[in-house]
Design an enzyme around this catalytic site. Structure first.
Site, PDB file in Angstrom:
ATOM      1  N   GLU A 106      -8.170   6.584   4.106  1.00 39.95           N
ATOM      2  CA  GLU A 106      -7.008   6.137   4.872  1.00 39.95           C
ATOM      3  C   GLU A 106      -5.873   7.145   4.775  1.00 39.95           C
ATOM      4  O   GLU A 106      -5.159   7.391   5.759  1.00 39.95           O
ATOM      5  CB  GLU A 106      -6.537   4.769   4.366  1.00 39.95           C
TER       6      GLU A 106
ATOM      7  N   ASP B  17      -8.179   5.220  -1.737  1.00 42.11           N
ATOM      8  CA  ASP B  17      -7.677   6.586  -1.904  1.00 42.11           C
ATOM      9  C   ASP B  17      -6.154   6.589  -1.970  1.00 42.11           C
ATOM     10  O   ASP B  17      -5.483   5.707  -1.433  1.00 42.11           O
ATOM     11  CB  ASP B  17      -8.184   7.499  -0.788  1.00 42.11           C
TER      12      ASP B  17
END
Length: 396
Positions: free
Chosen positions: A147, A84
């Site tokens: 994250e 991400d």
């Protein structure tokens, strides 16, 4: 990068560099704004299965977590990272579309180029180049899409599932962008703790012409914030710089110039050394607030405790690999923000097993910024450093 007498890259070097670049670009072009993965993990899993890794998804809610492993027994080396990325910001401010990987002036542009899709590409290529070698022990990868977001259903969730199966690594390399100029010039062997406070100072709203009938929380807060920011927490220690409190947001007022607001909201963060504990920080701040004689409410969010990997087997393998590939003498550091390392280090049974961990990746000068990019010349050394570390750890 090795060169021929003519000063150009050798053919094997060019081929290896192109493989890393192609995979990095394929990842960057997937619009994986947190917590979306956008097909990145499927691409990585396909490459890993071709190398004999078993793969599975440990997903929950909207978060995808890829677990891949190969081999058995000790030592167990984990490669960790995330697919991400943070939002792009205003598209018109980018010099090229953020999800169109673009090479310009010797650099690779695109959201995630530095944080941390190039690291993932370099890890996979390093593993592909290890394919022909028979290595003892276990190699695994844990890759999340959470994250940059809440970090609740990502690495932390997957670890809980894997721990229940009795799986726990010995060493971990997180591909976070740790370097400043050249891959490996700085390696994070720990992080400071992080705790956030959401403070509300309560007053009494009223007309500015009648201050005696109101209580201005802005005025009351000035002394409070001064006391908080001037407090000297500690001097740091061998591994950590001094603890730091930084105010990040202040909000008060109705927008009108003739209204004393009824409350003020402030947010602040402490990045703290191992000289402090979260409980001790909270207690000290409550003491400062109580001594200031203000009416307040406060909420806390603890992101993680400080952690450290002292010099030993892992740091020796890392520093030797970096010296071999780049000639650099690396700097071990605990500076920077938080990462999923805070969940990985205490992986095992509390008090019985901790994972030795470092964060090693490309330069971090443009992470989370508009026109995020890295130098193309960083890709090949990074993959070779990863490969050398794995070899050093897995072959006694």
């Amino acid at each position: 990068m090795p060169t021929t007498d003519a000063g150009t890259a050798t053919l094997p070097d060019k081929q290896e560099h192109q493989r890393i670049l192609d995979l990095a670009c394929a990842l960057i072009e997937r619009e994986s704004i947190t917590p979306q993965d956008a097909g990145c993990q499927a691409l990585l899993a396909e490459r890993l299965r071709a190398l004999g890794f078993s793969t599975e998804q440990i997903d929950t809610d909207n978060v995808q977590n890829l677990w891949a492993s190969k081999g058995s027994g000790a030592p167990h080396v984990l490669l960790a990272g995330h697919t991400d990325v943070v939002p792009t910001g205003p598209l018109e401010a980018w010099h090229s579309p953020p999800f169109t990987p673009t090479q310009r002036d010797g650099r690779l542009y695109g959201r995630g180029s530095a944080d941390m899709k190039s690291s993932l590409a370099a890890m996979v290529i390093a593993l592909e180049d290890l394919e022909a070698e028979t290595l003892p022990g276990t190699i695994s990868l844990l890759i999340t899409s959470d994250e940059e977001g809440d970090a609740i259903e990502g690495t932390r969730h997957a670890i809980e599932i894997l721990r229940q199966r009795g799986i726990q690594p010995d060493f971990c390399i997180v591909g976070e962008p740790s370097s400043t100029r050249i891959p490996g010039d700085v390696v994070r062997n720990g992080r400071r703790g992080s705790i956030n406070a959401y403070l509300t100072i309560l007053g009494v709203q009223g007309h500015v012409a009648y201050p005696d009938d109101a209580t201005n929380p802005i005025h009351a807060t000035l002394g409070v914030l001064q006391a908080l920011t001037e407090h000297r927490w500690d001097e740091g220690n061998e591994y950590y710089p001094p603890t730091s409190l930084q105010v990040s947001n202040i909000n008060a007022g109705t927008g009108a110039t003739n209204v004393i607001p009824g409350q003020l909201e402030a947010k602040f963060n402490l990045r703290y050394s191992s000289e402090q504990t979260a409980e001790g920080i909270r207690a000290t701040i409550h003491q400062i607030l109580d001594a200031s004689d203000v009416d307040y409410e406060i909420e806390w969010h603890h992101s993680g405790d400080p952690f450290i990997t002292p010099r030993g087997t892992l740091t020796e393998a890392v520093t030797q690999a970096i010296a071999e590939v780049t000639g650099l003498q690396t700097e071990l550091s605990t500076s920077g923000g938080t990462s999923d390392g805070r969940f990985i280090v205490p992986w095992g049974t509390p008090g019985q097993h901790r994972v030795d961990l470092v964060e090693l990746g490309p330069s971090n000068a443009t992470i989370h910024k508009l026109n995020e990019n890295i130098a193309l010349e960083e890709l090949l050394p990074l993959a070779r450093i990863y490969r050398s570390i794995l070899t050093r750890l897995l072959i006694p």
